[in-house]
Design a protein around this motif. Structure first.
Motif, PDB file in Angstrom:
ATOM      1  N   LEU A   6       0.822  -1.205   0.000  1.00  0.00           N
ATOM      2  CA  LEU A   6       0.000   0.000   0.000  1.00  0.00           C
ATOM      3  C   LEU A   6       0.858   1.258   0.000  1.00  0.00           C
ATOM      4  CD1 LEU A   6      -2.779  -1.086   2.493  1.00  0.00           C
ATOM      5  CD2 LEU A   6      -2.857  -1.047   0.009  1.00  0.00           C
ATOM      6  N   ALA A   7       1.898   1.252   0.771  1.00  0.00           N
ATOM      7  CA  ALA A   7       2.806   2.395   0.816  1.00  0.00           C
ATOM      8  C   ALA A   7       4.239   1.871   0.754  1.00  0.00           C
ATOM      9  CB  ALA A   7       2.576   3.198   2.084  1.00  0.00           C
ATOM     10  N   PRO A   8       4.750   1.638  -0.449  1.00  0.00           N
ATOM     11  CA  PRO A   8       6.107   1.085  -0.551  1.00  0.00           C
ATOM     12  C   PRO A   8       7.147   2.085  -0.051  1.00  0.00           C
ATOM     13  CG  PRO A   8       5.297   1.692  -2.711  1.00  0.00           C
ATOM     14  CD  PRO A   8       4.156   1.871  -1.747  1.00  0.00           C
ATOM     15  N   ARG A   9       8.237   1.530   0.439  1.00  0.00           N
ATOM     16  CA  ARG A   9       9.327   2.384   0.912  1.00  0.00           C
ATOM     17  C   ARG A   9       9.960   3.114  -0.264  1.00  0.00           C
ATOM     18  NH1 ARG A   9      10.829  -2.781   3.134  1.00  0.00           N
ATOM     19  NH2 ARG A   9      10.016  -2.969   5.217  1.00  0.00           N
ATOM     20  N   ASN A  10      10.534   4.253   0.022  1.00  0.00           N
ATOM     21  CA  ASN A  10      11.205   5.032  -1.010  1.00  0.00           C
ATOM     22  C   ASN A  10      12.556   4.400  -1.307  1.00  0.00           C
ATOM     23  OD1 ASN A  10      12.087   6.949  -2.760  1.00  0.00           O
ATOM     24  ND2 ASN A  10      11.978   8.646  -1.328  1.00  0.00           N
ATOM     25  N   ALA A  11      12.801   4.049  -2.568  1.00  0.00           N
ATOM     26  CA  ALA A  11      14.039   3.378  -2.948  1.00  0.00           C
ATOM     27  C   ALA A  11      15.237   4.309  -2.873  1.00  0.00           C
ATOM     28  CB  ALA A  11      13.906   2.815  -4.356  1.00  0.00           C
ATOM     29  N   LEU A  12      15.019   5.598  -3.031  1.00  0.00           N
ATOM     30  CA  LEU A  12      16.122   6.553  -3.022  1.00  0.00           C
ATOM     31  C   LEU A  12      16.763   6.660  -1.642  1.00  0.00           C
ATOM     32  CD1 LEU A  12      17.671   8.590  -4.729  1.00  0.00           C
ATOM     33  CD2 LEU A  12      16.015  10.315  -4.028  1.00  0.00           C
ATOM     34  N   VAL A  13      16.002   6.413  -0.604  1.00  0.00           N
ATOM     35  CA  VAL A  13      16.545   6.488   0.752  1.00  0.00           C
ATOM     36  C   VAL A  13      17.634   5.440   0.957  1.00  0.00           C
ATOM     37  CG1 VAL A  13      15.969   6.252   3.198  1.00  0.00           C
ATOM     38  CG2 VAL A  13      14.426   7.477   1.671  1.00  0.00           C
ATOM     39  N   GLY A  14      17.428   4.240   0.447  1.00  0.00           N
ATOM     40  CA  GLY A  14      18.433   3.189   0.575  1.00  0.00           C
ATOM     41  C   GLY A  14      19.705   3.520  -0.176  1.00  0.00           C
ATOM     42  N   VAL A  15      19.572   4.104  -1.357  1.00  0.00           N
ATOM     43  CA  VAL A  15      20.741   4.484  -2.146  1.00  0.00           C
ATOM     44  C   VAL A  15      21.512   5.587  -1.434  1.00  0.00           C
ATOM     45  CG1 VAL A  15      21.480   5.495  -4.339  1.00  0.00           C
ATOM     46  CG2 VAL A  15      19.689   3.767  -4.322  1.00  0.00           C
ATOM     47  N   LEU A  16      20.806   6.575  -0.928  1.00  0.00           N
ATOM     48  CA  LEU A  16      21.460   7.675  -0.215  1.00  0.00           C
ATOM     49  C   LEU A  16      22.110   7.210   1.081  1.00  0.00           C
ATOM     50  CD1 LEU A  16      18.904  10.568  -0.784  1.00  0.00           C
ATOM     51  CD2 LEU A  16      21.082  10.181  -1.942  1.00  0.00           C
ATOM     52  N   ALA A  17      21.512   6.231   1.740  1.00  0.00           N
ATOM     53  CA  ALA A  17      22.105   5.700   2.968  1.00  0.00           C
ATOM     54  C   ALA A  17      23.438   5.011   2.675  1.00  0.00           C
ATOM     55  CB  ALA A  17      21.145   4.720   3.632  1.00  0.00           C
ATOM     56  N   VAL A  18      23.510   4.277   1.580  1.00  0.00           N
ATOM     57  CA  VAL A  18      24.759   3.622   1.202  1.00  0.00           C
ATOM     58  C   VAL A  18      25.812   4.663   0.851  1.00  0.00           C
ATOM     59  CG1 VAL A  18      25.826   2.112  -0.527  1.00  0.00           C
ATOM     60  CG2 VAL A  18      23.633   1.492   0.481  1.00  0.00           C
ATOM     61  N   TRP A  19      25.415   5.716   0.154  1.00  0.00           N
ATOM     62  CA  TRP A  19      26.362   6.784  -0.177  1.00  0.00           C
ATOM     63  C   TRP A  19      26.865   7.471   1.081  1.00  0.00           C
ATOM     64  CZ3 TRP A  19      23.575   9.631  -4.766  1.00  0.00           C
ATOM     65  CH2 TRP A  19      23.565   8.789  -5.879  1.00  0.00           C
ATOM     66  N   ALA A  20      25.990   7.662   2.055  1.00  0.00           N
ATOM     67  CA  ALA A  20      26.405   8.303   3.313  1.00  0.00           C
ATOM     68  C   ALA A  20      27.416   7.427   4.055  1.00  0.00           C
ATOM     69  CB  ALA A  20      25.190   8.572   4.192  1.00  0.00           C
ATOM     70  N   VAL A  21      27.201   6.129   4.070  1.00  0.00           N
ATOM     71  CA  VAL A  21      28.149   5.219   4.713  1.00  0.00           C
ATOM     72  C   VAL A  21      29.487   5.260   3.986  1.00  0.00           C
ATOM     73  CG1 VAL A  21      28.629   2.783   5.180  1.00  0.00           C
ATOM     74  CG2 VAL A  21      26.395   3.732   5.715  1.00  0.00           C
TER      75      VAL A  21
END
Length: 95
Positions: A6-21
């Motif tokens: 119903l409300a899928p997670r935002n895929a961009l957040v995962g990509v940005l989290a990996v870049w931050a790490v």
């Protein structure tokens, strides 16, 4: 039958989290690791970031665009870590 999310997670957040790490890891390596061992530790950190990108995208739970998200995470982290390592290399030449 599978039901759509119903409300899928935002895929961009995962990509940005990996870049931050990747950003934090490469800066920490540049600060705390001696110049002789920086390249080896950056390679180890990049391997960890690639594994993290797989884990984050598997946790995301959507099959659509999986390869694109993992590839974006890994290539973005590679470019980010490369730019930071070039900066540390130029700083080492200047001193």
């Amino acid at each position: 039958m599978s039901e759509p999310a119903l409300a899928p997670r935002n895929a961009l957040v995962g990509v940005l989290a990996v870049w931050a790490v990747a950003l934090v890891a490469s800066i920490a390596i540049g600060i705390f690791v001696p110049e002789v061992y920086r390249v080896q530790w950056l390679l180890v950190a990049f391997g960890g970031v690639v594994l993290l990108s797989f884990a984050v995208q598997l946790w995301h739970g959507r099959t659509q665009g999986f390869i694109l998200r993992v590839g974006g995470s890994a290539i973005g982290a590679l470019l980010l870590m490369g730019m930071i390592s070039v900066g540390f290399g130029l700083a080492a030449l200047a001193s």
